[in-house]
Design an enzyme around this catalytic site. Structure first.
Site, PDB file in Angstrom:
ATOM      1  N   TYR A 125      92.793 -62.228 155.313  1.00 25.34           N
ATOM      2  CA  TYR A 125      93.131 -63.482 154.783  1.00 25.34           C
ATOM      3  C   TYR A 125      93.035 -65.045 156.276  1.00 25.34           C
ATOM      4  O   TYR A 125      93.175 -64.388 157.306  1.00 25.34           O
ATOM      5  CB  TYR A 125      94.261 -63.832 154.523  1.00 25.34           C
ATOM      6  CG  TYR A 125      94.958 -65.479 154.336  1.00 25.34           C
ATOM      7  CD1 TYR A 125      94.365 -65.784 153.177  1.00 25.34           C
ATOM      8  CD2 TYR A 125      95.476 -66.476 155.639  1.00 25.34           C
ATOM      9  CE1 TYR A 125      94.568 -67.689 152.958  1.00 25.34           C
ATOM     10  CE2 TYR A 125      95.971 -67.603 154.774  1.00 25.34           C
ATOM     11  CZ  TYR A 125      95.583 -68.178 153.694  1.00 25.34           C
ATOM     12  OH  TYR A 125      95.817 -69.066 153.808  1.00 25.34           O
ATOM     13  N   ASN A 183      93.210 -58.676 162.432  1.00 23.23           N
ATOM     14  CA  ASN A 183      93.788 -60.186 161.054  1.00 23.23           C
ATOM     15  C   ASN A 183      95.594 -60.442 161.710  1.00 23.23           C
ATOM     16  O   ASN A 183      95.579 -60.250 160.109  1.00 23.23           O
ATOM     17  CB  ASN A 183      93.313 -60.256 160.112  1.00 23.23           C
ATOM     18  CG  ASN A 183      93.465 -61.998 159.742  1.00 23.23           C
ATOM     19  OD1 ASN A 183      93.442 -62.793 160.039  1.00 23.23           O
ATOM     20  ND2 ASN A 183      94.581 -61.830 158.313  1.00 23.23           N
ATOM     21  N   SER A 228     101.509 -57.949 155.154  1.00 29.51           N
ATOM     22  CA  SER A 228      99.908 -57.404 156.775  1.00 29.51           C
ATOM     23  C   SER A 228      99.162 -56.474 154.766  1.00 29.51           C
ATOM     24  O   SER A 228     100.360 -55.774 154.260  1.00 29.51           O
ATOM     25  CB  SER A 228     100.278 -56.532 157.619  1.00 29.51           C
ATOM     26  OG  SER A 228      98.831 -56.329 158.112  1.00 29.51           O
ATOM     27  N   GLY A 229      98.582 -56.898 154.750  1.00 29.16           N
ATOM     28  CA  GLY A 229      97.551 -55.644 154.078  1.00 29.16           C
ATOM     29  C   GLY A 229      96.992 -54.564 155.090  1.00 29.16           C
ATOM     30  O   GLY A 229      95.657 -55.056 156.004  1.00 29.16           O
ATOM     31  N   SER A 242      96.075 -59.148 158.151  1.00 34.07           N
ATOM     32  CA  SER A 242      96.107 -57.769 158.165  1.00 34.07           C
ATOM     33  C   SER A 242      95.028 -57.222 158.800  1.00 34.07           C
ATOM     34  O   SER A 242      94.681 -57.810 159.538  1.00 34.07           O
ATOM     35  CB  SER A 242      95.169 -57.864 156.443  1.00 34.07           C
ATOM     36  OG  SER A 242      95.935 -58.217 155.837  1.00 34.07           O
TER      37      SER A 242
END
Length: 394
Positions: free
Chosen positions: A161, A233, A311-312, A273
């Site tokens: 993102y 990120n 978070s991914g 993420s």
């Protein structure tokens, strides 16, 4: 081109320099003196694995208040080919999710089939769909499947993102940007920082982005390469750790973000993420590649990632060995590295992930995005002072 006044000329020059900065080759972590374990490959990049190609499309334009659909824009697309655009073939692959607040399309079939059949694309959260569709159109344009009358495939597209810096709800990534990333892919040294899908990313309290690294190891007198690319990120500033040193805590008073109040700019500490792609030329089967992908989490943890709720953290690993393994009709014989010999690959993965994340931060420039939001680059001199304080470097 004519300019009506000096103000408009100055604006053009500033935007040109902002865009150019994303493409300029930047110092890397080793260049400024940060130490790492392990032996890197020639370019210390994922492209040290023979055949791997990487391409980018970087979109930087506008400044000031965000107007949805009009910018400012700080985003892009990254493309990774496991074995190039021309002599491509499916490769063994698998994936792992450390925390699943993110997206990587196509992974259901990767797990089911054991193969990665497409390039890997990385972009921002809201652009996964357009990039996925663009890959399919690119396949048609390039006759990717060599005149097969019937084919199907599931493009692998991942995201992080960038809405703190970018007009993410303006859907600024277009089909042409995906094409640019695909068509520009090449081997050799690759750029890092504010580039490609990593353009508008933040990481561990500072500006983040795209980073890469590699390791060369020997198993039974045979050399293998592990290469990593990250779109970084994630994380909290207080957790930033470099070379085992609590750099984030030491730099607690250093400027990192200036985030204005706007709904689309909201970012809590720990949100974000990381996408990590691991390539190797070691002969591994899909179940072993899942084990490799799982070790990425250790490298993320070493620099301060905690796999937080917002978070991914999604990782994919592939092997370029066993080039003839994929066949729709015939049985094939493949080579397998014994499990008892896989530990050096685990270690190399952890080392390369750690360095790739720090490379992304070291290469990233300070960036001003939507609504005056500002992400500051990791301060090189201050980091080195902290490492000297802890006697990690002289």
């Amino acid at each position: 081109m004519q300019y009506n006044n000096l103000k408009s000329l100055a604006l053009f020059i500033s935007l040109f320099m902002l865009g150019s900065a994303a493409y300029a080759q930047k110092p890397r972590a080793r260049d400024i003196g940060i130490p790492f374990s392990g032996t890197p490959g020639k370019n210390n990049a994922i492209t040290d694995v023979a055949g791997v190609e990487v391409g980018y499309s970087t979109i930087i334009s506008g400044s000031g208040k965000n107007h949805i659909g009009k910018g400012p824009v700080r985003t892009g697309v990254t493309a990774i080919f496991p074995n190039g655009k021309v002599n491509h073939h499916p490769v063994f692959a698998n994936w792992y999710t450390f925390n699943g607040n993110g997206e990587m399309t196509g992974t259901t079939w990767v797990t089911e089939s054991g193969f990665l059949e497409t390039p890997i694309m990385i972009t921002n959260t809201n652009s996964v769909g357009v990039v996925r569709d663009a890959v399919l159109k690119w396949f048609v344009d390039k006759n990717w499947y060599k005149d097969e009358q019937y084919w199907y495939t599931y493009p692998v597209v991942a995201e992080t993102y960038d809405g703190t810096m970018n007009d993410i709800y303006g859907f600024q990534v277009k089909e042409s940007n995906a094409f640019e990333a695909l068509n520009s892919a090449e081997t050799g040294p690759i750029k890092e920082g504010n580039i490609g899908g990593g353009t508008g990313m933040l990481c561990l309290g500072f500006k983040g982005g795209t980073g890469t690294s590699s390791r060369v190891i020997s198993i039974n007198n045979k050399n293998y390469t592990v290469g990593v690319l990250v779109q970084s990120n994630f994380g909290r500033k207080k957790n930033l750790t470099i070379a085992g040193v609590p750099v984030g805590i030491e730099l607690k008073d250093t400027l990192n973000y200036e985030i204005k109040a706007a709904p689309q700019s909201k970012r809590e500490e720990g949100d974000g993420s990381i996408i990590v792609i691991v390539a190797t030329d070691a002969p591994l089967l899909p179940h072993q590649l899942k084990r490799i992908a799982a070790r990425v989490a250790i490298g993320v943890g070493k620099v301060g990632g905690r796999g937080e709720n917002g978070s991914g953290d999604i990782f994919l690993a592939f092997s370029t060995a066993n080039a003839n393994a994929f066949d729709r009709k015939n049985s094939e014989t493949v080579e397998l590295l014994p499990n008892d010999q896989i530990n050096p690959l685990f270690e190399a993965t952890v080392q390369a992930v750690e360095e790739a994340i720090i490379n992304a931060m070291v290469a990233a420039d300070t960036m001003k995005g939507i609504n005056g939001n500002k992400a500051y680059a990791l301060p090189h001199d201050a980091v080195m002072r902290v490492l000297r304080k802890y006697n990690v470097v002289k």
